[in-house]
Design a protein around this motif. Structure first.
Motif, mmCIF file in Angstrom:
data_model
loop_
_atom_site.group_PDB
_atom_site.id
_atom_site.type_symbol
_atom_site.label_atom_id
_atom_site.label_comp_id
_atom_site.label_asym_id
_atom_site.label_seq_id
_atom_site.Cartn_x
_atom_site.Cartn_y
_atom_site.Cartn_z
ATOM 1 N N VAL A 610 0.851 -1.182 0.000
ATOM 2 C CA VAL A 610 0.000 0.000 0.000
ATOM 3 C C VAL A 610 0.896 1.244 0.000
ATOM 4 O O VAL A 610 2.033 1.211 0.478
ATOM 5 N N ASN A 611 0.384 2.331 -0.527
ATOM 6 C CA ASN A 611 1.125 3.590 -0.584
ATOM 7 C C ASN A 611 1.340 4.137 0.830
ATOM 8 O O ASN A 611 0.385 4.321 1.577
ATOM 9 N N PRO A 612 2.600 4.429 1.212
ATOM 10 C CA PRO A 612 2.830 4.993 2.545
ATOM 11 C C PRO A 612 2.508 6.484 2.624
ATOM 12 O O PRO A 612 2.494 7.054 3.713
ATOM 13 N N TYR A 613 2.313 7.089 1.476
ATOM 14 C CA TYR A 613 1.973 8.509 1.392
ATOM 15 C C TYR A 613 3.041 9.412 2.007
ATOM 16 O O TYR A 613 2.778 10.208 2.913
ATOM 17 N N PHE A 614 4.248 9.270 1.473
ATOM 18 C CA PHE A 614 5.269 10.258 1.797
ATOM 19 C C PHE A 614 4.958 11.550 1.053
ATOM 20 O O PHE A 614 4.299 11.544 0.012
ATOM 21 N N LYS A 615 5.489 12.652 1.551
ATOM 22 C CA LYS A 615 5.211 13.934 0.919
ATOM 23 C C LYS A 615 5.788 14.000 -0.493
ATOM 24 O O LYS A 615 5.132 14.464 -1.419
ATOM 25 N N ASP A 616 7.028 13.549 -0.675
ATOM 26 C CA ASP A 616 7.653 13.587 -1.999
ATOM 27 C C ASP A 616 8.826 12.604 -2.009
ATOM 28 O O ASP A 616 9.992 13.011 -2.034
ATOM 29 N N LYS A 625 2.399 12.675 4.475
ATOM 30 C CA LYS A 625 1.268 13.574 4.274
ATOM 31 C C LYS A 625 -0.030 12.934 4.743
ATOM 32 O O LYS A 625 -1.052 13.607 4.843
ATOM 33 N N LYS A 626 0.019 11.621 5.038
ATOM 34 C CA LYS A 626 -1.113 10.910 5.628
ATOM 35 C C LYS A 626 -0.597 9.960 6.696
ATOM 36 O O LYS A 626 0.505 9.432 6.589
ATOM 37 N N THR A 627 -1.387 9.744 7.700
ATOM 38 C CA THR A 627 -0.987 8.841 8.789
ATOM 39 C C THR A 627 -1.714 7.504 8.745
ATOM 40 O O THR A 627 -1.347 6.582 9.472
ATOM 41 N N SER A 628 -2.697 7.403 7.888
ATOM 42 C CA SER A 628 -3.599 6.247 7.950
ATOM 43 C C SER A 628 -2.916 4.928 7.642
ATOM 44 O O SER A 628 -3.202 3.899 8.268
#
Length: 679
Positions: A610-616, A625-628
């Motif tokens: 799954v995407n960890p959603y780092f800022k860049d 950018k997300k903690t979920s």
């Protein structure tokens, strides 16, 4: 002390002393005088260059006390330089555009030197080829004396080349042979040898010394170059010293004889602190603050330099043994032929801090011994903190930034280590499960980067060996680690690594993985971010019956290569609660298994793709950018911005490598990846 001083003076501000040895002797007289009362003694060193005629030797009688230390300290606003070199003058330009100067000590007393510094930079000893390497075609070894170890005690090697490469060698004249030597690069090792004969018909050179290590010999495809003969002096920036004592230098564009400073190193050691721990005769409570040490020579012996991991058998410009409470701070060590600083046997409760170490022939800071010395000779509780250690291994590329041998309870903290050819930090000195004294070392908040280039192999940002129970590797930022063939890891638990915790580290831009374990026991790899390795993200090599390691709560993000490669089908390891994300949206290759097949083997049952959603992440901004998503695997964010040196702006800026170095590293990596070099 002042450059215009005299050791016959009384050491006052108006009658300063001239040398460190003079200051030491004055302190001895002061301490032995009947009227002396215990007090701190400061040697205030005025600005200027101090040419050292001998090393500073400190013995137990030169000690201070815990309450009243002896401090050798730069005057306020001063940056005194202690040089172990000799300035070479009298150059003239000859008809070939070379500068030449006759050195009387070299002509009449056979003084020789193997390094040279021009305008504060290391010059290149005349070599062939000028860039790149010659590849070996074949090596035939004749053993003369086997000895008792796996490495023959004495042997001769005949090294063959192809016809195209041999043209470089065939130009060497017979009379030049006694001085000619080669430097060869093979796996993690480096061999420096003189050559004894050239056979033009056979395309062969002959050398002798110790036998080759069976596990890492010179063989087909290994690379080398030849140096130290006048015919090779054919490109700018090179130098050569002939048998008649004439020094030749081919100047860089824009250099003039009138404005160029050329210094040859003379002293092979600048400071020796020598106590005897076995006899309880320690050198204690001495500090060096704000002093610069430069121009320390390494004289290459007639036998050359045999392969030696981490170049551990070199000495150091500042060598400390049998000592307690020694402090080195706020200074600089550069233009050194060997290691910069070594806290050797019998040292404890000492430190080196806020010191700029660069342009070093060997390594930066070495702790402990390569032999397991117990009791009073065991070295422990050394702090290496907030130092910049860069551009090392210039003469001996297998050297490392910080080396911890048989030494325990050390703290390696907030250092910037960069531009080495082998490894950033090496901890432990036992291969396998033999007893090790490298326990409870803390390696944290270091910034380790631009390591390896494409010269040697089997290296890492942080490398461990042997049983190291209690050692913690945490909060480090490691990036841009590349090897010539195999290897180039962020964190590498090599043979027998045991009881080590790797946690809260950020690793990115490596060649073959953020983490690799060869074999070991009960290591913990937890809560790390491992990003953008080129070939594999994770590796393990040797499976064993016992539990090798646990790998949990980590985030692995990548855009090329395999997720895992190695002995994963047989390894005994706990691997779970990790997050994997391929930004290229291509397949996930877990050692030639799909993720479901990988899970069916017992790994990563509670892990996610799954995407960890780092800022860049593509630009190496690994803030979220997300903690979920990361919460689902129990990952706990850590502040990786704290890694590296700290302090005033000038100090922090000094730690940044120049753009020319980082761009050259990038180009070397790109070229190396296209070559697809086999092990």
């Amino acid at each position: 002390m002042a450059p215009y001083g005299n050791d016959a003076n009384n050491g006052s501000k108006t009658q300063p002393l001239a040398t460190l040895t003079g200051a030491k002797n004055a302190i001895r007289l002061l301490k032995n005088s009947p009227s002396f009362k215990s007090q701190a003694i400061w040697v205030i060193v005025e600005d200027g260059v101090y040419v050292m005629k001998e090393p500073l030797l400190l013995l137990p009688e030169d000690s201070g006390t815990a309450e009243y230390p002896i401090v050798y300290k730069a005057a306020k606003g001063a940056h005194p330089i202690f040089s172990g070199g000799k300035k070479i003058s009298g150059f003239v330009e000859n008809e070939n555009g070379l500068w030449e100067a006759k050195i009387h000590e070299a002509a009449y007393y056979k003084w020789r030197f193997d390094q040279l510094y021009v305008n504060n930079k290391r010059a290149t000893l005349a070599r062939t080829p000028n860039s790149g390497f010659i590849k070996i075609d074949t090596v035939i070894q004749q053993i003369w004396k086997k000895g008792s170890s796996k490495v023959p005690e004495k042997a001769q090697q005949s090294i063959f080349f192809n016809k195209k490469d041999f043209k470089f060698i065939s130009e060497i004249k017979k009379e030049a042979l006694p001085k000619v030597r080669f430097k060869a690069f093979h796996k993690w090792d480096f061999t420096l040898r003189h050559i004894e004969a050239i056979n033009i018909d056979s395309l062969m050179v002959v050398t002798s010394g110790k036998g080759m290590k069976p596990w890492n010999p010179l063989k087909k495809g290994r690379r080398l170059f030849f140096e130290n003969y006048k015919a090779a002096l054919d490109t700018v920036g090179e130098w050569f010293l002939d048998d008649k004592g004439v020094l030749f230098y081919k100047p860089l564009e824009g250099q003039s004889i009138e404005t160029t400073e050329i210094i040859a190193p003379v002293l092979e050691n600048l400071v020796t602190i020598s106590g005897n721990a076995l006899k309880n005769e320690y050198v204690e409570n001495i500090e060096f603050k704000g002093l610069t040490f430069k121009h320390c020579h390494y004289r290459i012996p007639p036998t050359g330099f045999e392969p030696n991991q981490a170049a551990a058998k070199l000495s150091a410009a500042i060598k400390v043994e049998g000592a307690k409470n020694i402090k080195i701070a706020n200074g600089e060590i550069s233009q050194i032929g060997q290691h910069a600083v070594w806290f050797g046997k019998g040292c404890s409760n000492s430190s080196i801090e806020n010191t700029y170490i660069h342009d070093v022939g060997g390594g930066g800071v070495y702790l402990g011994d390569f032999k397991p010395l117990e009791g009073k000779q065991h070295t422990h509780h050394i702090t290496v903190k907030n130092n910049i250690i860069q551009s090392g291994g210039r003469e001996f590329p297998a050297a490392v930034g910080i080396w911890v041998g048989h030494s325990s309870d050390n703290t390696v903290l907030h250092n910037d280590i960069a531009n080495f050819y082998y490894t950033g930090i090496s901890v432990g000195w036992v291969w396998g499960y033999k007893p090790s004294l490298a326990k409870r070392n803390t390696i944290s908040y270091n910034h380790i980067h631009h390591i390896g280039w494409d010269l040697l192999s089997d290296m890492a940002g942080i490398y461990t060996l042997g049983a190291s129970e209690g050692t913690v590797v945490e909060h480090n930022v490691i990036h841009d680690v590349h090897a010539y063939s195999y290897g180039g890891w962020g964190m590498y638990a090599d043979e027998g690594s045991t009881g080590i915790t790797f946690k809260n580290n950020l690793v990115y831009n490596t060649k073959t993985g953020g983490f690799q374990q060869n074999y070991g026991k009960d290591n913990i790899v937890q809560n790390n971010i491992l990003a953008f390795a080129k070939k594999y993200q994770l590796q393990c090599t040797v499976p064993e019956a016992h539990k090798s390691f646990s790998f949990t709560n980590n985030i692995i993000i990548f855009n090329e290569g395999m997720v895992a490669k190695g002995a994963w089908d047989k390894v005994n390891a706990e691997i779970d609660s990790n997050l994997y994300w391929n930004t290229s949206k291509k397949e996930y290759n877990f050692n030639n298994h799909t993720f479901k097949q990988w899970q069916s083997r017992g790994f990563d049952k509670n892990s996610l793709i799954v995407n960890p959603y780092f800022k860049d992440a593509q630009n190496f901004n690994f803030k979220f950018k997300k903690t979920s998503t990361y919460k689902k695997i129990g990952f706990k964010p850590f502040d990786f911005s704290k890694a590296g040196v700290y302090g005033d702006k000038h100090w922090v800026e000094k730690a940044k490598l120049s753009q020319s170095i980082t761009e050259a590293f990038k180009l070397a990596v790109e070229k190396n990846m296209k070559m697809n070099i086999k092990r």
